[in-house]
Design an enzyme around this catalytic site. Structure first.
Site: not given
Ligand code: 5GP
Ligand code: ZN
Length: 140
Positions: A33-34, A89, A96-97, A102, A104
């Site tokens: 994760d970035i 999420n 979920q963003v 995915h 985690h």
């Molecule tokens: P969500 O909130 O949707 O469950 O988590 C999305 C995750 O994707 C976040 O933890 C965010 O840091 C990670 N993420 C978003 N864009 C990128 C990217 O371009 N590269 C990587 N490695 N992770 C990403």
């Protein structure tokens, strides 16, 4: 499935956006994760684009989840974690963003101050039975 050309995880899957890739097979791949919640915070992602867990064909989701034990073992060993949170999420309201399913994997250490306690509730008389019946209908 709605294939989205502007989906960041589809782009990572296609190699159009760089990532710190950990492994890849025919169905899924994982990468760091970035913006990690902890060092070694990893995402496990089916290659095909689905927004919700509920949309993913069972066999594909099954094969994706089959990668988890190996990934969890490797991530926890490499980070010397004592445990980890494995979570999805699912839906914007759930945090979920990125709208591409995915999982985690977040390594946890004693005293890491990440925390993880939600407020719990209690069922009023009869409500649990009512919910069981309603959910049961959906499972048929
Ligand atoms: P969500 O909130 O949707 O469950 O988590 C999305 C995750 O994707 C976040 O933890 C965010 O840091 C990670 N993420 C978003 N864009 C990128 C990217 O371009 N590269 C990587 N490695 N992770 C990403
Ligand atoms: Zn996608």
């Amino acid at each position: 499935m709605t294939e989205t050309t502007d989906c960041v995880f589809c782009k990572i899957a296609a190699g159009q956006i760089p990532s710190h890739r950990l492994f890849e097979d025919a169905d899924c791949f994982s990468f760091l994760d970035i913006s990690p919640l902890a060092e070694g915070h990893t995402l496990l992602v089916p290659k095909r684009h689905f927004q919700s867990l509920a949309d993913v064909p069972e066999d594909l989701l099954g094969r994706t989840f089959m990668a988890l034990p190996r990934l969890v073992r490797a991530v926890t060993a490499a980070t010397e974690a004592e445990g980890c949170n494995v979570l999805v999420n699912d839906g914007r309201v759930a945090g979920q963003v990125v709208p591409h399913v995915h999982i985690h994997v977040i390594p946890r250490l004693k005293g890491d101050s990440l925390g993880y306690r939600w407020n719990t509730g209690a069922y009023p008389e009869g409500r649990a039975e009512e919910l069981c019946a309603r959910i049961g209908q959906g499972l048929q």
